[in-house]
Design an enzyme around this catalytic site. Structure first.
Site, PDB file in Angstrom:
ATOM      1  N   TYR A 156     121.088 -41.140  93.884  1.00 23.95           N
ATOM      2  CA  TYR A 156     121.517 -40.751  96.383  1.00 23.95           C
ATOM      3  C   TYR A 156     122.029 -39.713  96.106  1.00 23.95           C
ATOM      4  CZ  TYR A 156     122.399 -42.169 101.158  1.00 23.95           C
ATOM      5  OH  TYR A 156     122.667 -42.415 102.961  1.00 23.95           O
ATOM      6  N   LYS A 160     120.719 -36.192  98.634  1.00 23.92           N
ATOM      7  CA  LYS A 160     121.773 -35.364  99.573  1.00 23.92           C
ATOM      8  C   LYS A 160     122.993 -34.315  99.545  1.00 23.92           C
ATOM      9  CE  LYS A 160     120.368 -39.518 102.210  1.00 23.92           C
ATOM     10  NZ  LYS A 160     118.868 -39.399 102.884  1.00 23.92           N
ATOM     11  N   ILE A 189     127.688 -46.158 107.744  1.00 26.10           N
ATOM     12  CA  ILE A 189     127.432 -46.238 109.490  1.00 26.10           C
ATOM     13  C   ILE A 189     127.073 -47.811 109.431  1.00 26.10           C
ATOM     14  CG2 ILE A 189     125.760 -45.764 111.364  1.00 26.10           C
ATOM     15  CD1 ILE A 189     127.939 -43.216 110.812  1.00 26.10           C
ATOM     16  N   THR A 191     124.441 -50.197 110.111  1.00 23.06           N
ATOM     17  CA  THR A 191     122.700 -50.399 110.399  1.00 23.06           C
ATOM     18  C   THR A 191     122.527 -51.606 108.985  1.00 23.06           C
ATOM     19  OG1 THR A 191     121.710 -48.577 108.554  1.00 23.06           O
ATOM     20  CG2 THR A 191     122.509 -47.651 110.753  1.00 23.06           C
TER      21      THR A 191
HETATM   22  P1  NAP Z   1     117.987 -48.325 107.612  1.00 20.57           P
HETATM   23  O1  NAP Z   1     118.385 -49.117 108.804  1.00 20.57           O
HETATM   24  O2  NAP Z   1     117.566 -48.665 106.237  1.00 20.57           O
HETATM   25  O3  NAP Z   1     116.353 -47.546 108.222  1.00 20.57           O
HETATM   26  C1  NAP Z   1     115.540 -46.430 107.181  1.00 20.57           C
HETATM   27  C2  NAP Z   1     114.131 -47.092 107.711  1.00 20.57           C
HETATM   28  O4  NAP Z   1     112.997 -45.745 106.428  1.00 20.57           O
HETATM   29  C3  NAP Z   1     113.833 -47.780 107.256  1.00 20.57           C
HETATM   30  O5  NAP Z   1     113.186 -48.491 108.422  1.00 20.57           O
HETATM   31  C4  NAP Z   1     112.998 -47.503 106.255  1.00 20.57           C
HETATM   32  O6  NAP Z   1     111.442 -49.025 105.882  1.00 20.57           O
HETATM   33  C5  NAP Z   1     112.287 -46.749 106.708  1.00 20.57           C
HETATM   34  N1  NAP Z   1     112.237 -45.910 105.072  1.00 20.57           N
HETATM   35  C6  NAP Z   1     112.290 -45.943 103.779  1.00 20.57           C
HETATM   36  N2  NAP Z   1     111.322 -45.601 103.039  1.00 20.57           N
HETATM   37  C7  NAP Z   1     110.472 -45.079 103.888  1.00 20.57           C
HETATM   38  C8  NAP Z   1     109.891 -44.163 103.089  1.00 20.57           C
HETATM   39  N3  NAP Z   1     108.947 -43.749 102.137  1.00 20.57           N
HETATM   40  N4  NAP Z   1     108.797 -43.403 104.448  1.00 20.57           N
HETATM   41  C9  NAP Z   1     108.780 -43.839 105.665  1.00 20.57           C
HETATM   42  N5  NAP Z   1     110.103 -45.059 105.649  1.00 20.57           N
HETATM   43  C10 NAP Z   1     110.916 -45.022 105.024  1.00 20.57           C
HETATM   44  O7  NAP Z   1     118.776 -46.718 107.319  1.00 20.57           O
HETATM   45  P2  NAP Z   1     119.180 -46.024 107.764  1.00 20.57           P
HETATM   46  O8  NAP Z   1     120.935 -46.232 107.494  1.00 20.57           O
HETATM   47  O9  NAP Z   1     119.217 -46.800 109.253  1.00 20.57           O
HETATM   48  O10 NAP Z   1     119.643 -44.789 106.939  1.00 20.57           O
HETATM   49  C11 NAP Z   1     118.512 -43.672 108.200  1.00 20.57           C
HETATM   50  C12 NAP Z   1     119.091 -42.704 107.125  1.00 20.57           C
HETATM   51  O11 NAP Z   1     120.568 -42.383 107.505  1.00 20.57           O
HETATM   52  C13 NAP Z   1     118.992 -42.334 105.717  1.00 20.57           C
HETATM   53  O12 NAP Z   1     118.060 -41.349 105.136  1.00 20.57           O
HETATM   54  C14 NAP Z   1     119.855 -42.700 104.717  1.00 20.57           C
HETATM   55  O13 NAP Z   1     120.312 -42.257 103.929  1.00 20.57           O
HETATM   56  C15 NAP Z   1     121.385 -42.085 106.156  1.00 20.57           C
HETATM   57  N6  NAP Z   1     122.098 -42.098 105.829  1.00 20.57           N
HETATM   58  C16 NAP Z   1     122.835 -43.760 106.355  1.00 20.57           C
HETATM   59  C17 NAP Z   1     124.119 -44.015 106.281  1.00 20.57           C
HETATM   60  C18 NAP Z   1     124.286 -45.626 106.609  1.00 20.57           C
HETATM   61  O14 NAP Z   1     125.515 -46.135 106.054  1.00 20.57           O
HETATM   62  N7  NAP Z   1     123.873 -46.201 107.426  1.00 20.57           N
HETATM   63  C19 NAP Z   1     125.118 -43.215 106.474  1.00 20.57           C
HETATM   64  C20 NAP Z   1     124.921 -41.632 105.696  1.00 20.57           C
HETATM   65  C21 NAP Z   1     123.740 -41.178 105.968  1.00 20.57           C
HETATM   66  P3  NAP Z   1     111.589 -50.129 105.164  1.00 20.57           P
HETATM   67  O15 NAP Z   1     113.132 -50.695 105.765  1.00 20.57           O
HETATM   68  O16 NAP Z   1     110.195 -50.965 105.650  1.00 20.57           O
HETATM   69  O17 NAP Z   1     112.333 -49.888 103.787  1.00 20.57           O
END
Ligand code: NAP
Length: 250
Positions: A156, A160, A189, A191
């Site tokens: 990861y 990133k 965050i 989520t």
């Molecule tokens: P999330 O709630 O898990 O949402 C991510 C979405 O992407 C889910 O609907 C997931 O589908 C979908 N996904 C996964 N693999 C995929 C693929 N191969 N093709 C298309 N869609 C796909 O995550 P989030 O926390 O909102 O994260 C969104 C972004 O922010 C990510 O890039 C994450 O690394 C980044 N981020 C998050 C955080 C945090 O703390 N939440 C912090 C820093 C960065 P499924 O649920 O079906 O797998």
């Protein structure tokens, strides 16, 4: 706060968490949003919610790790609305937790395929469409872990960090063609990525890593993302913008 009237936007990973917040806020600011995620029914739910609130949206199920699917997504945006102006490459996965010496190879490839290759495949198709549209703006969703390490998450963290190099390079290449490309680095965050995988005790522990004493909200990430996509950010390209409650300040 922003006006995206007559703009078409792609948001990947839009069926959950940060992606849903970005898709909804873009649509409520006037954009036609292509809601894209793995599962069609999950996309349709977000699309229906946007349309119920008076916004414009369409669903497109696509795996970001599939380059043909990413091309088809950009083609769909153009076919549906005539042009593509904005994209948020947000889909991402956390992957396995293990020290680097034990990190499973399959998990490594899966994380790199989604988090890094997926953004490259997306940008490759989006940039060509934006050139046809006469310009555009892209935000790649990185993380604080794009600039600092985190034990047991080598895939990861590496994926990133790599997004910063990809973002900067593409931004230089298209700066004079009216396409701005930036990265956003959220800290932890609230989520489903976190709340589905961690106990309340673990979430409280993560909150303590942020000088502000809490984890962030999806609205705090979507606000920065929309700013970077908007004309208010017209001189901002090739840079990485943190939204981290002070996590990386010490
Ligand atoms: P999330 O709630 O898990 O949402 C991510 C979405 O992407 C889910 O609907 C997931 O589908 C979908 N996904 C996964 N693999 C995929 C693929 N191969 N093709 C298309 N869609 C796909 O995550 P989030 O926390 O909102 O994260 C969104 C972004 O922010 C990510 O890039 C994450 O690394 C980044 N981020 C998050 C955080 C945090 O703390 N939440 C912090 C820093 C960065 P499924 O649920 O079906 O797998």
């Amino acid at each position: 706060m922003f006006d995206f009237t007559a703009k078409t936007a792609i948001v990947t990973g839009a069926a959950s968490g940060i992606g849903t917040a970005v898709a909804e806020e873009l649509a409520l600011s006037g954009a036609f949003v292509i809601v894209s995620d793995l599962d069609r029914a999950a996309c349709d739910k977000v699309t229906a919610e946007i349309m119920d609130r008076g916004g414009k949206a369409a669903s497109f199920a696509a795996d970001v790790a599939n380059p043909e699917a990413m091309q088809a997504l950009a083609d769909f945006a153009e076919a549906e609305t005539g042009a593509l102006h904005l994209a948020v490459n947000n889909a991402g996965i956390g992957g396995a937790q293990a020290p680097t010496g034990d990190y499973p190879l399959e998990a490594w490839h899966q994380v790199i395929n989604v988090n890094l290759n997926g953004v490259f495949y997306g940008m490759r198709a989006q940039i060509r469409a934006m050139e046809r549209a006469g310009g555009g703006a892209i935000v790649n969703m990185s993380s604080i872990l794009g600039s600092v390490g985190f034990a047991n998450s080598s895939a990861y963290v590496a994926s990133k960090h790599a997004l910063q190099g990809l973002t900067k390079t593409a931004a230089m290449e298209y700066a004079q063609k009216g396409i701005r490309i930036n990265a956003v680095g959220p800290a932890f965050i609230a989520t489903p990525l976190l709340t589905n995988n961690l106990t309340q005790e673990m979430l409280d522990g993560l909150a303590g890593l942020h000088p502000m004493g809490r984890i962030g909200t999806v609205a705090e990430v979507s606000g920065l993302t929309l700013f970077l996509l908007s004309d208010r950010a017209s001189f901002i390209t090739g840079s990485y913008h943190l939204v981290d409650g002070g996590y990386t300040a010490p």
